[in-house]
Design an enzyme around this catalytic site. Structure first.
Site, PDB file in Angstrom:
ATOM      1  N   LYS A 108       1.033  -8.054  -3.528  1.00 25.05           N
ATOM      2  CA  LYS A 108       1.464  -8.730  -2.300  1.00 25.05           C
ATOM      3  C   LYS A 108       0.250  -9.343  -1.604  1.00 25.05           C
ATOM      4  O   LYS A 108       0.248 -10.507  -1.239  1.00 25.05           O
ATOM      5  CB  LYS A 108       2.172  -7.725  -1.384  1.00 25.05           C
ATOM      6  CG  LYS A 108       2.579  -8.347  -0.073  1.00 25.05           C
ATOM      7  CD  LYS A 108       3.313  -7.389   0.828  1.00 25.05           C
ATOM      8  CE  LYS A 108       3.559  -8.061   2.171  1.00 25.05           C
ATOM      9  NZ  LYS A 108       4.172  -7.190   3.146  1.00 25.05           N
ATOM     10  N   GLU A 123      -7.824  -2.103  -7.047  1.00 26.25           N
ATOM     11  CA  GLU A 123      -7.436  -1.708  -8.411  1.00 26.25           C
ATOM     12  C   GLU A 123      -6.909  -2.930  -9.177  1.00 26.25           C
ATOM     13  O   GLU A 123      -7.298  -3.200 -10.309  1.00 26.25           O
ATOM     14  CB  GLU A 123      -6.324  -0.653  -8.379  1.00 26.25           C
ATOM     15  CG  GLU A 123      -6.757   0.730  -7.918  1.00 26.25           C
ATOM     16  CD  GLU A 123      -6.574   0.906  -6.417  1.00 26.25           C
ATOM     17  OE1 GLU A 123      -6.557  -0.101  -5.669  1.00 26.25           O
ATOM     18  OE2 GLU A 123      -6.480   2.080  -5.998  1.00 26.25           O
ATOM     19  N   LYS A 127      -9.531   3.962   1.337  1.00 23.11           N
ATOM     20  CA  LYS A 127     -10.042   2.690   0.795  1.00 23.11           C
ATOM     21  C   LYS A 127     -11.408   2.371   1.413  1.00 23.11           C
ATOM     22  O   LYS A 127     -12.341   1.975   0.722  1.00 23.11           O
ATOM     23  CB  LYS A 127      -9.058   1.547   1.130  1.00 23.11           C
ATOM     24  CG  LYS A 127      -7.727   1.613   0.402  1.00 23.11           C
ATOM     25  CD  LYS A 127      -6.884   0.383   0.757  1.00 23.11           C
ATOM     26  CE  LYS A 127      -5.470   0.470   0.204  1.00 23.11           C
ATOM     27  NZ  LYS A 127      -4.602  -0.617   0.641  1.00 23.11           N
ATOM     28  N   GLY A 132       5.620  -3.825   0.464  1.00 16.81           N
ATOM     29  CA  GLY A 132       5.276  -3.607  -0.956  1.00 16.81           C
ATOM     30  C   GLY A 132       6.292  -2.733  -1.672  1.00 16.81           C
ATOM     31  O   GLY A 132       6.736  -3.031  -2.784  1.00 16.81           O
TER      32      GLY A 132
HETATM   33  O1  F6P Z   1      -2.259   0.935  -0.469  1.00 15.40           O
HETATM   34  C1  F6P Z   1      -0.881   1.024  -0.371  1.00 15.40           C
HETATM   35  C2  F6P Z   1      -0.248  -0.271  -0.732  1.00 15.40           C
HETATM   36  O2  F6P Z   1      -0.496  -1.203   0.264  1.00 15.40           O
HETATM   37  C3  F6P Z   1       1.253  -0.140  -0.971  1.00 15.40           C
HETATM   38  O3  F6P Z   1       1.985  -0.141   0.193  1.00 15.40           O
HETATM   39  C4  F6P Z   1       1.490  -1.302  -1.857  1.00 15.40           C
HETATM   40  O4  F6P Z   1       2.733  -1.216  -2.518  1.00 15.40           O
HETATM   41  C5  F6P Z   1       0.307  -1.195  -2.784  1.00 15.40           C
HETATM   42  O5  F6P Z   1      -0.748  -0.771  -1.953  1.00 15.40           O
HETATM   43  C6  F6P Z   1      -0.081  -2.439  -3.499  1.00 15.40           C
HETATM   44  O6  F6P Z   1      -0.385  -3.478  -2.611  1.00 15.40           O
HETATM   45  P1  F6P Z   1      -0.440  -4.971  -3.114  1.00 15.40           P
HETATM   46  O7  F6P Z   1       0.874  -5.324  -3.659  1.00 15.40           O
HETATM   47  O8  F6P Z   1      -0.829  -5.760  -1.906  1.00 15.40           O
HETATM   48  O9  F6P Z   1      -1.505  -5.031  -4.178  1.00 15.40           O
END
Ligand code: F6P
Length: 513
Positions: free
Chosen positions: A200, A206, A483, A257
């Site tokens: 998102k 990661e 984080k 998310g």
């Molecule tokens: O760190 C938690 C979070 O923000 C979740 O809520 C989300 O689903 C996941 O990380 C991945 O986030 P993104 O889709 O922005 O990579």
């Protein structure tokens, strides 16, 4: 002014009721109420749930419905479905339901153009999915994403294995641990692989690290036409372009998310099961939305389940719930539900940032039956804590081994029965107290439609509990501190002297690096 749940009369009533109901005798409750099964069974689109072996009775149910009334759950539900900014800390509306609202359905005033955009994007990513499905040159689809950008697509593709095209394999890379990505990529051919970079924010460390590694692997492995092998699924199309991705399918900041698999984040699902089945998946969820919007409180399944969660957590003091899907394809469902429920409702302040005097999300965990029976069910039957169990059974299997299926269902029924009736064995080691609550969900078949309905039911259940508790179920600041601290450690990974690291962390880092 909305009163907090612990300030309303029904909360006090429930506090009084818990004194006697904590030791309600389930077996006797069936004797006392001949229609207990009928009364506590509930039907919603594609899902049947038996709530009669839950630790409650009509008196409790009535007080819980009054609690929903006093905490104005339905006002918040209506605000959700109007597109109001109910994610108060982030100043956003919460409209994952709009992603599954089909063409022709009634759209709330002011949201018509947003819905038109949703449908255009849906058409675009579904037609892309169909193109990929028709390409024999792509044999492997790799979804790189984490949390909501991984758990939903992965859970659904595994659950719908029966519907997944046999012409492609689907892989998921989420962890920063490179054992995962190397384990996947080692077996693949860059020119036959399509990467879906799902994020998102398009900033999650990661996912960005894994995406860079995949890109390098593609180039080093002689991959050609990189633009045809990387797709971005994100609400941050600008960052995806900067990463070097040409093909992107966007979505909106009002999709959380963990509620995003109905958006372009579901592209892997669409490639796997095809556009038609993906629309059925959306349809199942839409039907559940409609049920939640319009069913009377006493028949409203998400409402009842959310209220049951509040009763268990705040009055009977159950801190955990076990998810036991008696269908092996649902093996990722517990992990999916963990994020949905625990990231949404694992909060200790209310919407006005006041600390809570009551518990919120419980610990959710589980494994498919019958495997769990030979592992942790011992503790569920004879351990010192009462942990409610949620059985999920599917009536019609997708195989023809009737003997297996009957045994599977008999096991699920027998376990639920055993939890309730126990065994008054004189041998104490063989004694089962019984009177342990469970609920039992039945799907006719595990199809895209019924899975969509089941997931939307879970989303609304989480919503209901969060609404009663007065918390914001749609932010997740609890993931941020770790984080930030990771970045601080990374900056000084090789240093001799450290700043802002406690002695234990320093000692561990010296050993690990
Ligand atoms: O760190 C938690 C979070 O923000 C979740 O809520 C989300 O689903 C996941 O990380 C991945 O986030 P993104 O889709 O922005 O990579």
């Amino acid at each position: 002014m909305l009163k907090r749940c612990d300030q309303v009369a029904s909360w006090q009533k429930l506090n009084e009721l818990k004194v006697t109901k904590v030791s309600l005798d389930l077996t006797k409750a069936f004797v006392n109420q001949a229609n207990r099964f009928e009364h506590f069974s509930a039907e919603a689109p594609h899902v049947f749930v038996d709530l009669s072996k839950c630790m409650w009775d009509e008196e409790v149910e009535k007080a819980l419905l009054e609690l929903a009334n006093e905490t104005k759950v339905f006002s918040l539900r209506d605000a959700l479905f109007k597109g109001d900014s109910i994610n108060t800390t982030e100043g956003r509306s919460v409209m994952h339901w709009l992603l599954r609202t089909p063409k022709g359905a009634q759209i709330p005033a002011g949201l018509e153009s947003t819905h038109a955009e949703v449908l255009t994007t849906l058409d675009a990513f579904l037609s892309f999915a169909e193109k990929v499905r028709s390409k024999d040159s792509i044999t492997d689809v790799v979804n790189i994403g984490i949390g909501g950008s991984d758990l939903g697509p992965q859970m659904a593709i595994r659950a719908l294995a029966e519907y997944v095209t046999p012409t492609k394999s689907f892989h998921f890379i989420s962890n920063i641990d490179a054992h995962e990505i190397t384990g996947v990529l080692d077996k693949l051919d860059p020119n036959k692989t399509l990467f879906l970079i799902s994020s998102k924010s398009f900033t999650t460390i990661e996912t960005m690290t894994n995406a860079q590694t995949a890109k390098q692997w593609f180039i080093n492995g002689g991959g050609k036409n990189i633009d045809q092998h990387f797709v971005g699924l994100t609400s941050n199309v600008v960052l995806a372009k900067e990463f070097g991705i040409d093909t992107t399918f966007g979505f909106w900041d009002w999709v959380g998310g963990r509620y995003s698999m109905w958006s372009s984040i579901g592209l892997a699902i669409a490639i796997a099961i095809g556009a038609k089945a993906f629309k059925e998946f959306l349809q199942g969820a839409f039907e559940m939305d409609e049920h939640f919007k319009s069913a009377a409180p006493k028949d409203n399944l998400p409402l009842k389940l959310g209220l049951l969660d509040v009763w268990y957590r705040n009055f009977l003091n159950y801190k955990s719930r076990n998810i036991a899907p008696y269908h092996s394809a649902l093996y990722r469902l517990p992990a999916y539900l963990q994020q949905l429920d625990m990231e949404s409702n694992g909060k200790s302040v209310d919407k006005s940032a006041q600390g809570l005097s009551y518990g919120t999300a419980s610990v959710l965990w589980g494994e498919p039956g019958t495997n769990g029976q030979h592992a942790f069910f011992q503790m569920l039957h004879q351990g010192t804590d009462v942990i409610p169990i949620e059985f999920i059974a599917v009536k019609t299997p997708s195989h023809s081994h009737t003997n297996h299926h009957e045994l599977l269902l008999a096991n699920a029924l027998a376990q639920a029965q055993a939890f309730m009736v126990g065994d008054a064995n004189v041998n104490k080691a063989r004694y089962f107290s019984g009177n342990r609550p469970s609920l039992f969900t039945i799907l006719e078949r595990l199809t895209p439609t019924s899975l969509g309905a089941l997931i939307a039911l879970s989303e609304h259940r989480t919503f209901v509990a969060g609404a009663v508790w007065g918390i914001n179920s749609f932010d997740q600041y609890g993931v941020e501190l770790g984080k930030t601290l990771t970045l601080n450690i990374m900056k000084q990974y090789s240093n001799e002297e450290f700043t802002n690291l406690d002695p234990s962390t320093q000692g561990l880092l010296r050993r690990l690096r």
